[in-house]
Design a protein around this motif. Structure first.
Motif, PDB file in Angstrom:
ATOM      1  N   VAL A  48       1.206  -1.215   0.197  1.00  0.00           N
ATOM      2  CA  VAL A  48       0.334   0.497  -0.396  1.00  0.00           C
ATOM      3  C   VAL A  48       0.747   1.157   0.227  1.00  0.00           C
ATOM      4  N   GLU A  49       0.803   2.216  -1.319  1.00  0.00           N
ATOM      5  CA  GLU A  49       1.721   3.125  -1.102  1.00  0.00           C
ATOM      6  C   GLU A  49       0.556   4.447  -0.815  1.00  0.00           C
ATOM      7  N   LYS A  56      -2.873   4.240   5.374  1.00  0.00           N
ATOM      8  CA  LYS A  56      -2.237   2.889   4.835  1.00  0.00           C
ATOM      9  C   LYS A  56      -1.245   2.056   6.612  1.00  0.00           C
ATOM     10  N   ASP A 141       5.799  -1.448   7.929  1.00  0.00           N
ATOM     11  CA  ASP A 141       5.271  -0.175   8.082  1.00  0.00           C
ATOM     12  C   ASP A 141       6.716   0.649   7.728  1.00  0.00           C
ATOM     13  N   THR A 182       3.672  -0.753   3.555  1.00  0.00           N
ATOM     14  CA  THR A 182       3.484   0.138   3.824  1.00  0.00           C
ATOM     15  C   THR A 182       4.507   1.193   2.572  1.00  0.00           C
ATOM     16  N   ASN A 184       5.483   5.265   1.722  1.00  0.00           N
ATOM     17  CA  ASN A 184       5.370   6.900   1.130  1.00  0.00           C
ATOM     18  C   ASN A 184       6.485   6.877   0.076  1.00  0.00           C
ATOM     19  N   TRP A 201      -3.120   1.798  -4.228  1.00  0.00           N
ATOM     20  CA  TRP A 201      -2.865   3.019  -4.033  1.00  0.00           C
ATOM     21  C   TRP A 201      -3.891   3.745  -3.378  1.00  0.00           C
ATOM     22  N   LEU A 202      -3.126   4.068  -2.014  1.00  0.00           N
ATOM     23  CA  LEU A 202      -4.449   5.286  -1.094  1.00  0.00           C
ATOM     24  C   LEU A 202      -3.704   6.743  -0.846  1.00  0.00           C
TER      25      LEU A 202
END
Length: 300
Positions: A48-49, A56, A141, A182, A184, A201-202
């Motif tokens: 999840v980016e 996330k 994370d 996750t 960033n 993509w969040l």
């Protein structure tokens, strides 16, 4: 094949996963339920980016809560190595064991060494702990903060969900954990690791969903105040800031205003509580210089 631990026939599609998340106050946006459902059904890690603060980490936490399994979190950072992710030996307790064995008159070297590497002295770090817990959610994370070499380590572990401890042998997961990574995007992850994962993509939630999040998490906040805060945060995100606010900052700001008894956002209240939503001096100065009426458009 669906695995019984996450619901089997009771979780028969993306909408069912979204409903489970809603039940633990995580309001999933478009695609989140589908991504999580596919990760569960296919046994694949979910990468999840998104921008900081979009939820996330909270997604992994909500999945663990929704399916009533333990969550193990590996917080990544520069210099993280395999031993900090997998396991370590409890050296102080091993030394106590040696002293106790010596006091009892034990002198056989092989026996002493075997006693040192007993399972009770093994400290399971997050990855091994998740493999042993089975089933579980493993949150890796901010994987982008770790070094490039860590990607190769993760790829190996995520391939078979097993760890070999030389002194004890191979430890494999009876049921593979649901892995959520996750990022960033402070660096690009290795293609091999990304190919191993499903991807989502969040983004920041839209206005209506963010208002709903505020009202769900802070039910004491009025609809008017939630609307004001979310509208103001949206304008802040559109400004040229060092660190645009995420959902966490939206909740912090609404919570701070609630504590102060503010019922609707105005320039005075915004000025007093700006530190709840902006965490960089440059951003604070920029907003103050622009003027709260124009930049935040409060009351409009």
């Amino acid at each position: 094949m669906a695995q019984a631990w996450w619901g089997g026939e009771d979780v028969d599609g993306p909408d069912a996963v979204a409903a489970r998340l809603d039940g633990v106050d995580y309001l999933a946006g478009d695609g989140v339920g589908t991504a999580a459902y596919l990760a569960l059904r296919m046994g694949r890690p979910l990468l999840v980016e998104g921008e900081p603060g979009v939820g996330k980490t909270a997604l992994a936490q909500a999945l663990a809560q929704a399916f009533a399994v333990p969550l193990f979190r590996l917080q990544c950072y520069e210099g993280l190595d395999a031993s900090q992710a997998l396991y370590d030996w409890d050296f102080p307790r091993q030394m106590l064991h040696l002293r106790a064995a010596g006091a009892a008159g034990e002198s056989d070297a092989a026996t002493l060494e075997a006693g040192l590497y007993d399972r009770r002295y093994l400290i399971s770090r997050p990855v091994l702990a998740a493999i042993e817990a089975s089933p579980a959610v493993l949150l890796v994370d901010e994987v982008d903060r770790a070094d490039d070499e860590f990607d190769a380590f993760l790829l190996e572990v995520l391939s078979d969900f097993a760890v070999t401890v030389p002194e004890l042998g191979r430890i494999a997961a009876a049921v593979p954990p649901l892995v959520v990574l996750t990022s960033n995007r402070t660096r690009e992850l290795h293609d091999a690791l990304k190919r191993r994962c499903l991807y989502h993509w969040l983004d920041h939630p839209d206005h209506a969903r963010e208002v709903a999040i505020v009202r769900r998490r802070l039910p004491e906040v009025s609809t008017r105040l939630a609307e004001d805060v979310v509208r103001a945060v949206g304008r802040l995100r559109a400004a040229d800031l060092v660190k645009p606010p995420g959902v966490a900052e939206t909740l912090d700001w609404a919570g701070a205003l609630l504590v102060l008894g503010v019922r609707e956002l105005d320039p005075e209240a915004a000025a007093r509580t700006l530190g709840a939503v902006l965490k960089h001096r440059e951003d604070l100065e920029s907003v103050r210089a622009a003027g709260f009426d124009r930049l935040l458009a409060v009351g409009g």
